[in-house]
Design a protein around this motif. Structure first.
Motif, PDB file in Angstrom:
ATOM      1  N   GLY A  75      -3.775   5.752  -1.942  1.00  0.00           N
ATOM      2  CA  GLY A  75      -5.044   5.613  -1.261  1.00  0.00           C
ATOM      3  C   GLY A  75      -5.017   4.588  -0.177  1.00  0.00           C
ATOM      4  O   GLY A  75      -4.068   4.014   0.286  1.00  0.00           O
ATOM      5  N   PRO A  76      -6.324   4.441   0.452  1.00  0.00           N
ATOM      6  CA  PRO A  76      -6.332   3.480   1.676  1.00  0.00           C
ATOM      7  C   PRO A  76      -6.205   1.902   1.199  1.00  0.00           C
ATOM      8  O   PRO A  76      -6.255   1.310   2.248  1.00  0.00           O
ATOM      9  N   TYR A  77      -6.365   1.833   0.122  1.00  0.00           N
ATOM     10  CA  TYR A  77      -6.714   0.194  -0.183  1.00  0.00           C
ATOM     11  C   TYR A  77      -5.230  -0.461  -0.468  1.00  0.00           C
ATOM     12  O   TYR A  77      -4.394   0.050  -1.102  1.00  0.00           O
TER      13      TYR A  77
ATOM     14  N   LEU B   5       5.566   3.820   1.991  1.00  0.00           N
ATOM     15  CA  LEU B   5       5.304   2.653   1.547  1.00  0.00           C
ATOM     16  C   LEU B   5       5.205   1.323   2.725  1.00  0.00           C
ATOM     17  O   LEU B   5       5.845   1.375   3.410  1.00  0.00           O
ATOM     18  N   GLU B   6       4.132   0.684   2.672  1.00  0.00           N
ATOM     19  CA  GLU B   6       3.699  -0.105   3.523  1.00  0.00           C
ATOM     20  C   GLU B   6       3.491  -1.541   2.886  1.00  0.00           C
ATOM     21  O   GLU B   6       2.951  -1.884   1.983  1.00  0.00           O
TER      22      GLU B   6
ATOM     23  N   ARG C  48       1.044  -1.195   0.067  1.00  0.00           N
ATOM     24  CA  ARG C  48      -0.108   0.067   0.144  1.00  0.00           C
ATOM     25  C   ARG C  48       0.886   1.277   0.117  1.00  0.00           C
ATOM     26  O   ARG C  48       1.575   1.224   1.005  1.00  0.00           O
ATOM     27  N   GLY C  49       0.836   1.853  -1.076  1.00  0.00           N
ATOM     28  CA  GLY C  49       1.891   3.052  -1.120  1.00  0.00           C
ATOM     29  C   GLY C  49       1.168   4.522  -1.479  1.00  0.00           C
ATOM     30  O   GLY C  49      -0.132   4.484  -1.244  1.00  0.00           O
ATOM     31  N   ASP C  50       1.869   5.532  -1.822  1.00  0.00           N
ATOM     32  CA  ASP C  50       1.324   6.819  -1.972  1.00  0.00           C
ATOM     33  C   ASP C  50       1.120   7.235  -3.469  1.00  0.00           C
ATOM     34  O   ASP C  50       1.015   8.473  -3.743  1.00  0.00           O
TER      35      ASP C  50
END
Length: 305
Positions: free
Chosen positions: A227-229, A277-278, A194-196
């Motif tokens: 985004g949050p997804y 970055l997650e 899950r990034g930006d």
């Protein structure tokens, strides 16, 4: 009998003089040289710093306590190397290993999982970028964040800057031998991130046979949506291309999946500002619908006549 003296015509003398002056005015032309990879490449040294002259044994820490801990660690790893083959590859039953189609290589489920990774940026060479690594919410993910700055250091030599990277550490077996990942039965890299919205570069390093290949990396792009997804990303290994010190090589070949050492993520899109970055997990899988062996042109060294 002496030979008769030959007198040059005025026109011939004039042409000879003009040709002589043209040779003097023309700049020296050097043959074109094709850039090649250096056979011997030394360690990186920051521009402007003097070279350190040290003996090899001056960097060794002679500690008795550290030596006992190293002996205990190596004997534990050596015992595991002898016992795992009786159970199966990597300690799994042989039937499970044969039928395996998905394998999670790295997942972040606690503080000890972050010890397998290292973070760096151009701050080490005098830049202004910063990168940090921590656990995400509920300690179930890896959160890489920081600030990217493309301002070069003021050393008078470095012209380009602005990168942040996260890379897995080299796994070691007993007696500090390298441990390789064998992904030869898989063909796709599987990530849940899950990034930006920034584009990242995925770097895979494999074992090399020559010293001048130590900077070789297999690269491909990771495009985050933002985004949050969460997004599940599957990248075939056939899409990775070979580079050396950031330069794409003409001689391309498929990635060596039987001896993978490390994997990394690099950000260098020249967009100054914060980033994040997650990562949930990093794994490999077998996609039977993907039949491509290599996506790029391969040159024949000795083409058939």
């Amino acid at each position: 009998m002496p030979l008769p003296k030959i007198t040059r015509l005025p026109s011939a003398r004039l042409l000879s003089s003009i040709h002589h002056h043209q040779l003097l005015l023309l700049p020296s032309i050097t043959p074109l040289s094709v850039p090649k990879r250096a056979v011997s490449q030394g360690e990186y040294r920051r521009p402007g710093q003097p070279k350190e002259h040290k003996f090899p044994w001056q960097g060794i820490n002679f500690s008795f306590t550290k030596g006992l801990e190293g002996i205990k660690k190596n004997f534990t790893l050596l015992k595991k190397e002898f016992t795992d083959p009786w159970i199966g590859p990597e300690g799994k039953p042989i039937l499970e290993h044969m039928l395996e189609q998905n394998r999670v290589i790295w997942e972040f489920r606690g503080p000890e999982s972050l010890e397998q990774w290292t973070v760096s940026s151009d701050h080490e060479i005098g830049g202004q970028s910063e990168a940090f690594l921590k656990l995400g919410r509920n300690n179930n993910t890896c959160f890489l964040y920081g600030t990217l700055s493309s301002t070069p250091p003021k050393d008078g030599e470095t012209r380009y800057s602005g990168y942040c990277t996260m890379r897995s550490k080299q796994q070691l077996m007993s007696l500090d031998r390298k441990k390789h990942y064998d992904w030869s039965s898989f063909n796709t890299l599987h990530l849940r991130v899950r990034g930006d919205g920034r584009p990242w570069m995925i770097n895979i390093a494999t074992e090399t046979y020559f010293s001048h290949q130590k900077d070789d990396l297999y690269n491909y792009f990771l495009y985050t949506r933002g985004g949050p997804y969460w997004q599940d990303v599957k990248i075939p290994f056939s899409k990775f291309f070979l580079t050396s010190r950031g330069r794409i090589q003409d001689d391309q070949h498929p990635i060596w999946l039987d001896k993978v050492n490390t994997i990394g993520f690099t950000l260098g899109d020249k967009a100054d500002g914060p980033f994040q970055l997650e990562i949930d997990f990093i794994g490999v899988c077998k996609d039977y619908a993907h039949t491509e062996e290599f996506a790029y042109e391969v040159y024949k060294r000795n083409p058939e006549v």
